[in-house]
Design a protein around this motif. Structure first.
Motif, PDB file in Angstrom:
ATOM      1  N   LYS A  17       0.860  -1.076  -0.032  1.00 31.15           N
ATOM      2  CA  LYS A  17       0.091  -0.052  -0.286  1.00 31.15           C
ATOM      3  C   LYS A  17       0.890   1.281   0.158  1.00 31.15           C
ATOM      4  CE  LYS A  17      -3.958  -1.923   2.336  1.00 31.15           C
ATOM      5  NZ  LYS A  17      -5.205  -1.677   3.305  1.00 31.15           N
ATOM      6  N   PHE A  18       0.436   2.334  -0.711  1.00 31.64           N
ATOM      7  CA  PHE A  18       1.057   3.367  -0.666  1.00 31.64           C
ATOM      8  C   PHE A  18       0.422   4.594   0.332  1.00 31.64           C
ATOM      9  CE2 PHE A  18       2.061   7.763  -2.225  1.00 31.64           C
ATOM     10  CZ  PHE A  18       3.212   7.810  -2.306  1.00 31.64           C
ATOM     11  N   ARG A  19       1.134   5.145   0.958  1.00 29.77           N
ATOM     12  CA  ARG A  19       0.635   5.910   2.079  1.00 29.77           C
ATOM     13  C   ARG A  19       1.696   7.385   2.049  1.00 29.77           C
ATOM     14  NH1 ARG A  19      -0.960   2.042   6.730  1.00 29.77           N
ATOM     15  NH2 ARG A  19      -2.725   0.999   5.601  1.00 29.77           N
ATOM     16  N   TYR A  20       0.783   8.388   2.085  1.00 28.11           N
ATOM     17  CA  TYR A  20       1.512   9.682   2.324  1.00 28.11           C
ATOM     18  C   TYR A  20       1.843   9.769   3.652  1.00 28.11           C
ATOM     19  CZ  TYR A  20       0.366  11.629  -2.407  1.00 28.11           C
ATOM     20  OH  TYR A  20       0.387  11.815  -3.890  1.00 28.11           O
ATOM     21  N   LEU A  21       3.086  10.235   4.049  1.00 31.15           N
ATOM     22  CA  LEU A  21       3.676  10.734   5.367  1.00 31.15           C
ATOM     23  C   LEU A  21       3.123  11.763   5.894  1.00 31.15           C
ATOM     24  CD1 LEU A  21       7.083   9.128   5.530  1.00 31.15           C
ATOM     25  CD2 LEU A  21       5.120   7.742   6.080  1.00 31.15           C
ATOM     26  N   LYS A  22       2.879  12.600   4.953  1.00 30.37           N
ATOM     27  CA  LYS A  22       2.551  14.054   5.274  1.00 30.37           C
ATOM     28  C   LYS A  22       1.995  14.735   3.896  1.00 30.37           C
ATOM     29  CE  LYS A  22       7.037  16.346   4.409  1.00 30.37           C
ATOM     30  NZ  LYS A  22       7.992  17.285   4.890  1.00 30.37           N
ATOM     31  N   PHE A  23       1.137  15.815   4.041  1.00 29.38           N
ATOM     32  CA  PHE A  23       0.731  16.337   2.780  1.00 29.38           C
ATOM     33  C   PHE A  23       2.039  16.866   2.100  1.00 29.38           C
ATOM     34  CE2 PHE A  23      -1.357  19.767   0.357  1.00 29.38           C
ATOM     35  CZ  PHE A  23      -2.539  19.058   0.007  1.00 29.38           C
ATOM     36  N   PRO A  24       1.615  16.768   0.742  1.00 25.91           N
ATOM     37  CA  PRO A  24       2.894  17.147  -0.172  1.00 25.91           C
ATOM     38  C   PRO A  24       2.939  18.586  -0.071  1.00 25.91           C
ATOM     39  CG  PRO A  24       1.152  15.857  -1.509  1.00 25.91           C
ATOM     40  CD  PRO A  24       0.685  15.882  -0.022  1.00 25.91           C
ATOM     41  N   LYS A  25       4.253  19.179  -0.436  1.00 25.27           N
ATOM     42  CA  LYS A  25       4.442  20.580  -0.026  1.00 25.27           C
ATOM     43  C   LYS A  25       4.014  20.902  -1.815  1.00 25.27           C
ATOM     44  CE  LYS A  25       8.331  23.977   0.292  1.00 25.27           C
ATOM     45  NZ  LYS A  25       7.651  24.796   1.025  1.00 25.27           N
ATOM     46  N   LEU A  26       3.245  21.964  -1.798  1.00 28.13           N
ATOM     47  CA  LEU A  26       2.867  22.591  -2.988  1.00 28.13           C
ATOM     48  C   LEU A  26       3.707  23.564  -3.581  1.00 28.13           C
ATOM     49  CD1 LEU A  26      -0.794  23.006  -1.886  1.00 28.13           C
ATOM     50  CD2 LEU A  26      -0.010  21.344  -3.076  1.00 28.13           C
ATOM     51  N   ASN A  27       3.891  23.441  -4.856  1.00 33.25           N
ATOM     52  CA  ASN A  27       4.840  24.482  -5.502  1.00 33.25           C
ATOM     53  C   ASN A  27       4.150  25.940  -5.738  1.00 33.25           C
ATOM     54  OD1 ASN A  27       6.400  25.819  -7.394  1.00 33.25           O
ATOM     55  ND2 ASN A  27       6.768  24.205  -8.721  1.00 33.25           N
TER      56      ASN A  27
END
Length: 134
Positions: free
Chosen positions: A95-105
């Motif tokens: 399973k793929f899980r984000y550890l935190k919300f991705p940083k937006l550009n």
């Protein structure tokens, strides 16, 4: 917290589009133009939801009709099935899980929309010019 949310919300494109649609919807109603109902389904739905809420109040003696809310024409008759995520590039059985919300550009972000402010300025100009003509 509420002030922060509202100030952020009022600066969104969603709010700007809502205001623009409301202005056009109201203009079309005032001019009694045809096809207002078809083009502005969301505006009519919003208005009648407000009317229905007010109708439930014991303070309102006169109840407004809400025929649009009773219509079945725009009723949701089936469930929307969300497609499963594409996992073809992921390892099998993992399973793929984000550890935190991705940083937006920030480069991809546009400056705040000034549509509402422009309409406010235009309404002031129209009001001023129409009152000076009278």
């Amino acid at each position: 917290k509420k002030k922060g949310f509202m100030s952020e919300f009022l600066g969104t494109q969603m709010w700007s589009v809502f205001i623009l649609e409301r202005l056009e919807y109201n203009r079309n109603i005032l001019q009694k133009q045809q096809r207002v109902a078809e083009k502005f389904v969301e505006c009519r739905f919003f208005d009648e939801c407000i009317d229905a809420k007010e109708n439930r109040s014991k303070l309102h003696v006169y109840k407004k009709g809400t025929p649009f809310l009773s219509m079945n024409r725009y009723a949701q008759t089936e469930d929307y099935k969300v497609p499963a995520p594409d996992t073809k590039d992921l390892p099998v059985n993992q399973k793929f899980r984000y550890l935190k919300f991705p940083k937006l550009n920030p480069e991809y972000m546009k400056q705040k929309n000034r549509i509402v402010e422009i309409y406010k300025e235009q309404d002031v100009l129209e009001t001023t010019s129409s009152s000076s003509k009278q």
